[in-house]
Scaffold this active site. Structure first.
Site, PDB file in Angstrom:
ATOM      1  N   VAL A  44       0.874  -1.171   0.000  1.00 36.84           N
ATOM      2  CA  VAL A  44       0.000   0.000   0.000  1.00 36.84           C
ATOM      3  C   VAL A  44       0.910   1.219   0.000  1.00 36.84           C
ATOM      4  O   VAL A  44       1.925   1.232   0.710  1.00 36.84           O
ATOM      5  CB  VAL A  44      -0.921   0.030   1.238  1.00 36.84           C
ATOM      6  CG1 VAL A  44      -1.733   1.325   1.265  1.00 36.84           C
ATOM      7  CG2 VAL A  44      -1.852  -1.173   1.243  1.00 36.84           C
ATOM      8  N   ASP A  95       3.795  -2.799   4.106  1.00 35.99           N
ATOM      9  CA  ASP A  95       3.235  -4.150   4.017  1.00 35.99           C
ATOM     10  C   ASP A  95       1.931  -4.162   4.818  1.00 35.99           C
ATOM     11  O   ASP A  95       1.948  -4.012   6.042  1.00 35.99           O
ATOM     12  CB  ASP A  95       4.238  -5.153   4.588  1.00 35.99           C
ATOM     13  CG  ASP A  95       3.791  -6.602   4.428  1.00 35.99           C
ATOM     14  OD1 ASP A  95       2.574  -6.840   4.254  1.00 35.99           O
ATOM     15  OD2 ASP A  95       4.646  -7.497   4.516  1.00 35.99           O
ATOM     16  N   HIS A  96       0.802  -4.362   4.125  1.00 33.69           N
ATOM     17  CA  HIS A  96      -0.496  -4.250   4.784  1.00 33.69           C
ATOM     18  C   HIS A  96      -0.769  -5.395   5.762  1.00 33.69           C
ATOM     19  O   HIS A  96      -1.722  -5.344   6.537  1.00 33.69           O
ATOM     20  CB  HIS A  96      -1.615  -4.188   3.742  1.00 33.69           C
ATOM     21  CG  HIS A  96      -2.747  -3.279   4.128  1.00 33.69           C
ATOM     22  ND1 HIS A  96      -3.298  -3.287   5.375  1.00 33.69           N
ATOM     23  CD2 HIS A  96      -3.423  -2.335   3.437  1.00 33.69           C
ATOM     24  CE1 HIS A  96      -4.277  -2.401   5.451  1.00 33.69           C
ATOM     25  NE2 HIS A  96      -4.362  -1.796   4.279  1.00 33.69           N
ATOM     26  N   ARG A  97       0.068  -6.430   5.751  1.00 29.85           N
ATOM     27  CA  ARG A  97      -0.080  -7.486   6.744  1.00 29.85           C
ATOM     28  C   ARG A  97       0.366  -6.995   8.119  1.00 29.85           C
ATOM     29  O   ARG A  97      -0.149  -7.453   9.152  1.00 29.85           O
ATOM     30  CB  ARG A  97       0.762  -8.709   6.356  1.00 29.85           C
ATOM     31  CG  ARG A  97       0.342  -9.395   5.079  1.00 29.85           C
ATOM     32  CD  ARG A  97       1.326 -10.489   4.707  1.00 29.85           C
ATOM     33  NE  ARG A  97       2.680  -9.968   4.522  1.00 29.85           N
ATOM     34  CZ  ARG A  97       3.741 -10.723   4.246  1.00 29.85           C
ATOM     35  NH1 ARG A  97       3.603 -12.041   4.134  1.00 29.85           N
ATOM     36  NH2 ARG A  97       4.934 -10.178   4.089  1.00 29.85           N
TER      37      ARG A  97
END
Length: 470
Positions: free
Chosen positions: A265, A439-441
């Site tokens: 993102v 990192d959207h995690r």
């Protein structure tokens, strides 16, 4: 870097195998030899320069003596564990013994620390049936075309009568790799008319191109040249092919792995950095910054470190095996640097514990080392968060790809004079665009937005932010 004894002596001739100078590397390109056969070398004398997937490294000799033989050429990619040089230590022995040693099965044994390599690194020469071979040849492999006189499995064939002279090449389809066949097809070249120069009679690209450039010999050659598509020949002549290896090869693999593993993102923020530019000018006049070059990047790095202190979750990594988020309580700040050999990302260790002058000195050392092509593997390992300065190329913004194993990367765009509403009036101010990919995690939209907002706030008024945040 001192290297311990590499290979037992065979009759006084020592064999030096290419070591693993990084973290599990399997190959390296030999860039430059500093010695030649006949030269005297001492222990820990630098004998060559290699480029691994991570850095350019000089290798010292673990032996003292006279260089007997160089077993790798400059520009050659060599597998870790392969013998690259032999040194005669003067205790006796023959060249034959050394040659037997370097070609023995010991060549397949791995060095400590990089795992065993399959024993198929040296391929046995292909056997081709000739007119005097009475035995049936083995069944051809799928990737190798069967000669025309090869009998089918289970079929027996009488041995051919002795011939006056063996032909230069067994009859059948010419040996060539698929890209070479395509090139020959594009240029209208009959592979059967090309004289192969490759190993085991394989037709190479150079052979095909040489065939196009040769003067026509006889009706068949004339027909071949006339049939070659002019457009394809012209296109090939105006193309260059650059081998992908070393740092560039590693970077390509890492970026593909990152782009298709971590859900990226990217958020953007325009910032008025007029006060940052004034702070840079004042810092340049201070004696404790006399030996370093103070640039806006220094204050961007400091702003990022302050934001990480407020939001430590952005300085993390994803543990796939254990399904855990690993939050780092230290910051190894990576700085993406473009070099002649490709993009490298060295990092300043424990940047969060440094004073501003110490951080400036660390950034200077990293950039100078990277530009000289001397970045060590240690400098490029262990990074936790990265900055890429695209502004130096005249670029406003971008969507940077995460450095593998990191949760975020900040892109710093060029600083431009732009109309800006300042204190209720339209003014010309110094403005830049920041881009934060994450990192959207590990980082959700709220956390990513807070980090980017805090970096922008620190750059809008760096002195006030430093006082408020400590």
């Amino acid at each position: 870097m001192a290297i311990s004894k590499n290979e037992p002596a065979v009759g006084g001739v020592q064999s030096f195998r290419l070591p693993d100078v990084g973290e599990g590397l399997v190959e390296a390109e030999l860039l430059t030899w500093y010695v030649k056969p006949g030269d005297e070398v001492e222990v820990n004398q630098m004998i060559c320069e290699i480029e691994t997937a991570k850095a350019v490294v000089e290798l010292p000799s673990p032996f003292a003596g006279t260089v007997r033989e160089l077993l790798a050429e400059e520009g050659q990619t060599v597998e870790v564990g392969a013998v690259i040089i032999t040194v005669d230590d003067g205790s006796g022995g023959s060249a034959g013994e050394a040659a037997a040693d370097t070609g023995s099965e010991e060549r397949e044994k791995p060095l400590v620390g990089y795992g065993e390599k399959a024993a198929s690194t040296q391929r046995r020469p292909r056997r081709r049936p000739g007119p005097s071979a009475p035995v049936s040849p083995p069944v051809p492999r799928i990737s190798e075309p069967a000669p025309a006189n090869t009998p089918a499995v289970g079929e027996t064939r009488a041995a051919p009568a002795p011939a006056q002279a063996a032909p230069a090449q067994a009859p059948g389809r010419p040996l060539a790799k698929p890209p070479v066949r395509k090139l020959a097809k594009d240029l209208g070249v009959d592979l059967a008319s090309v004289t192969p120069t490759g190993e085991n009679g394989v037709v190479t690209r150079e052979d095909v191109r040489a065939a196009v450039g040769q003067a026509p010999e006889g009706p068949r050659a004339a027909e071949t040249v006339e049939a070659a598509p002019a457009a394809a020949a012209d296109r090939t002549a105006r193309e260059r092919r650059v081998p992908v290896k070393g740092v560039r090869k590693h970077t390509a693999a890492a970026m593909v792995g990152s782009a298709f593993t971590a859900p990226h993102v990217t958020e953007f923020l325009q910032v008025d950095v007029t006060r940052t530019m004034k702070a840079v000018a004042r810092l340049r006049e201070r004696p404790d910054f006399a030996d370093v070059r103070v640039s806006p990047l220094l204050l961007v790095a400091k702003a990022l470190l302050m934001a990480v202190r407020r939001h430590p979750e952005v300085n993390a990594s994803w543990d796939e095996e254990n399904q855990e988020i690993v939050v780092k309580d230290y910051v190894n700040l990576g700085i993406a640097a473009a070099t002649e050999r490709g993009l490298v990302v060295p990092n300043v260790k424990d940047a969060d514990a440094m004073t501003l002058p110490e951080l400036a000195a660390g950034l200077k050392r990293l950039t100078e080392t990277a530009r000289a092509g001397k970045t060590s593997p240690a400098d490029m390992s262990g990074g936790t968060i990265t900055i890429t300065n695209v502004g130096v190329f005249g670029v406003d913004a971008g969507t940077p790809i995460l450095n593998p194993g990191e949760a975020a990367i900040l892109a710093f765009g060029q600083i431009r004079d732009m109309p800006w509403v300042h204190k209720g009036k339209l003014r010309i101010r110094k403005v830049t665009t920041l881009s934060l990919s994450f990192d959207h995690r590990l980082v959700d939209g709220e956390l990513g937005s807070k980090v980017l907002r805090d970096i922008g706030t620190a750059l809008e008024d760096p002195e006030l932010t430093a006082l408020a945040w400590g």
